[in-house]
Design a protein around this motif. Structure first.
Motif, short mmCIF file in Angstrom:
data_model
loop_
_atom_site.label_atom_id
_atom_site.label_comp_id
_atom_site.label_asym_id
_atom_site.label_seq_id
_atom_site.Cartn_x
_atom_site.Cartn_y
_atom_site.Cartn_z
N ALA A 65 83.16 63.35 39.49
CA ALA A 65 83.84 62.09 39.82
C ALA A 65 83.93 61.27 38.54
O ALA A 65 83.15 60.34 38.31
N ALA A 66 84.89 61.64 37.69
CA ALA A 66 84.94 61.10 36.33
C ALA A 66 85.19 59.60 36.29
O ALA A 66 84.56 58.87 35.51
N ARG A 67 86.12 59.14 37.10
CA ARG A 67 86.46 57.71 37.05
C ARG A 67 85.27 56.85 37.45
O ARG A 67 84.96 55.85 36.79
N GLY A 91 79.73 59.17 26.08
CA GLY A 91 80.41 60.18 25.27
C GLY A 91 80.55 61.51 26.00
O GLY A 91 81.60 62.17 25.94
N ARG A 92 79.52 61.90 26.73
CA ARG A 92 79.59 63.16 27.47
C ARG A 92 80.64 63.09 28.59
O ARG A 92 81.38 64.05 28.83
N ILE A 93 80.72 61.95 29.25
CA ILE A 93 81.73 61.79 30.31
C ILE A 93 83.13 61.84 29.71
O ILE A 93 84.02 62.54 30.22
N LEU A 94 83.33 61.14 28.61
CA LEU A 94 84.64 61.13 27.97
C LEU A 94 85.02 62.51 27.43
O LEU A 94 86.14 62.98 27.60
N GLY A 95 84.06 63.16 26.79
CA GLY A 95 84.34 64.47 26.21
C GLY A 95 84.69 65.51 27.25
O GLY A 95 85.57 66.35 27.04
N SER A 96 84.00 65.47 28.39
CA SER A 96 84.27 66.47 29.43
C SER A 96 85.64 66.27 30.05
O SER A 96 86.15 67.17 30.72
N ASN A 97 86.24 65.11 29.82
CA ASN A 97 87.59 64.85 30.32
C ASN A 97 88.64 64.94 29.22
O ASN A 97 89.75 64.43 29.37
N GLY A 98 88.27 65.57 28.11
CA GLY A 98 89.23 65.82 27.04
C GLY A 98 89.50 64.65 26.13
O GLY A 98 90.35 64.74 25.25
N LYS A 99 88.76 63.54 26.28
CA LYS A 99 88.99 62.36 25.45
C LYS A 99 88.03 62.41 24.26
O LYS A 99 87.09 61.63 24.14
#
Length: 519
Positions: A65-67, A91-99
């Motif tokens: 649930a990224a958002r 950073g881990r959340i952003l990175g796992s979503n390609g950002k």
């Protein structure tokens, strides 16, 4: 009265602290539901409890649930901006979503707050690899490993760096070192499986991936890679099933309000086939569109613009749209899931060709040559395995000796500027080409296409044009192992590198001397 209030506040904080500790224990035990309930209970008492916000964000991240994860961790940072762990998690959340660029900044912030934070250094190095900033990644990993040689996560990330830079043998050594430190490290076992497969050691690759899945049956990467290994070995039933795990990766972020199609009769309903991954993958698997239509479906297709005119002419396709632009469908299916939906085995691959339009041939003057042969020698340089796939046009020099052959370039991208070998004129057909339909018209005018593993190779095969595919020792899973033909394309011949590349091109030149066109 004041003492009673103080005792009540103290008691409430103690209860909240106990609830937080219980939630953390549930989280560590893998009970996400209990952990989330505990964090929410803490936040009901104190909506600004930053640790609970942060940990609830991590639980949401684990649930994909990224958002929600991003919003919760951002709120924790707003409340306590100087906590390195919060920035690391962001950073881990952003990175796992390609950002990756945003993730990079979050990791750097974490390291400014806590210099030497191994987790942040490890994830920063992995992100630098994802951004192809390999020099910076290598420097960071070397410094981190010099300080902490016993950290298995760092060693696994270093091995991934070696894999991404084409050093599979060194990666295997590094991964064995990591697994000595942490024998149950799923990431290291997965990477070991990938590395061994790249080296052609499919037996040990399989063992490594099966060990990873025994430890974590829900590992998305291990399931996906295991599926591709099974497909490479021709075990289609199990292979397609494991290959479906790719849809759980974070880079498959698209959400649908309608159900995924599982093969049931459609009864006149509209279904969306959406193309994924590369252009060649779309051409390869669009062969299933008539079979979907035969289940009673009105078939829409979403694909990239260069494929529109080509796919619009495939039997069973009603309309073609840009990605994300179609509407009014009642079910959807990813194009690469169709072999799984239809239960495709090696013995019943739908291989009738042509299954894409075969336009009127382009007016290509062969100048009296015995053969008109198209050439494609380079793929997308961003592909991590491009170094093992792409060649230079100069590598085709052994073909220059065949004076009765006219050569034509269908090459696009950076490799299009390669000079031809001496004594081998190559006519460029691409200046007039707008899309794959135009390329199909050129292929229809040729006797043969010689290509690396490319979308043009798939197109020639889909049209029924003779095509020779030049493959490295370890090829993509769809080309199977140890055979010079493929069940997918009856007019395709596979040339596998056995020794060096010059010897492969010498074999191609000899085969071309004996090749008779179908006219």
């Amino acid at each position: 009265m004041r003492e009673a209030r103080h005792e009540a506040v103290t008691d409430g904080r103690e209860r909240a602290g106990a609830a937080l500790r219980q939630a953390i224990a549930a989280h560590k035990a893998g009970n996400l539901a209990a952990a989330e309930a505990g964090y929410q209970a803490v936040l009901a008492h104190d909506p600004e409890q930053a640790d609970a916000l942060h940990l609830l964000g991590l639980a949401n991240h684990q649930r994909k649930a990224a958002r929600e994860a991003f919003a919760l961790v951002r709120r924790a940072i707003e409340l306590r901006p100087d906590v390195a762990a919060y920035h690391h998690s962001l950073g881990r959340i952003l990175g796992s979503n390609g950002k990756h660029a945003h993730a990079l900044r979050a990791f750097i912030r974490a390291l400014r707050l806590a210099p030497g934070h191994l987790g942040a250094e490890n994830d920063l190095a992995a992100t630098l690899c994802d951004m192809r900033r390999f020099g910076e990644a290598e420097s960071l990993l070397e410094n981190s490993l010099a300080r902490s040689p016993g950290d298995a996560d760092l060693r696994s990330t270093h091995a991934r760096f070696l894999l991404m830079t084409g050093r599979a043998e060194q990666a295997v050594v590094a991964l064995h070192a990591a697994l000595k430190l942490a024998p149950h490290h799923v990431g290291a076992l997965n990477n070991l499986g990938v590395a061994l497969n790249l080296l052609g050691n499919t037996a040990d690759s399989r063992l490594a991936l099966e060990r990873a899945l025994a430890i974590d049956p829900n590992s998305v990467d291990a399931n996906t890679n295991y599926g591709q290994l099974l497909l490479l070995q021709g075990e289609y039933a199990a292979g397609w099933a494991h290959h479906e795990w790719r849809l759980r990766r974070q880079d498959y972020r698209r959400k649908f309000a309608v159900p995924a199609w599982r093969g049931e009769p459609l009864g006149g309903r509209t279904i969306l086939i959406w193309c994924e991954q590369g252009l060649g993958d779309a051409i390869h698997f669009i062969r299933y569109a008539p079979m979907v239509a035969a289940r009673g479906g009105r078939v829409l297709v979403e694909c990239r613009r260069p494929l529109h005119r080509l796919i619009a002419g495939v039997d069973g396709v009603t309309a073609v749209f840009d990605v994300g632009k179609s509407e009014g469908y009642a079910a959807h299916v990813p194009v690469m899931s169709l072999p799984h939906v239809f239960g495709t085995t090696l013995g019943d691959v739908p291989a009738a060709v042509p299954y894409v339009p075969r336009p009127a041939p382009s007016p290509i003057d062969g100048g009296g040559a015995r053969l008109k042969v198209g050439l494609v020698w380079a793929g997308n340089p961003d592909n991590l395995r491009d170094g093992a796939r792409s060649r230079r046009l100069s590598d085709f020099a052994p073909l220059a000796a065949l004076r009765d052959v006219a050569y034509y370039s269908l090459q696009v991208g950076a490799g299009a500027g390669d000079p031809p070998p001496a004594g081998m004129p190559v006519t460029n057909l691409m200046p007039q080409v707008k899309d794959f339909y135009d390329t199909a018209a050129d292929l229809a005018a040729l006797d043969l296409l010689i290509t690396i593993d490319s979308s043009s190779g798939h197109l020639a095969g889909a049209m029924g044009v003779p095509v020779w595919l030049l493959l490295d020792k370890v090829a993509d899973w769809r080309w199977l192992m140890g055979r010079d033909d493929t069940p997918w394309y009856p007019t395709m011949r596979l040339f596998r590198r056995e020794g060096d590349w010059p010897s492969l091109f010498a074999r191609v030149a000899q085969a071309l001397r004996q090749f008779e066109p179908r006219r």
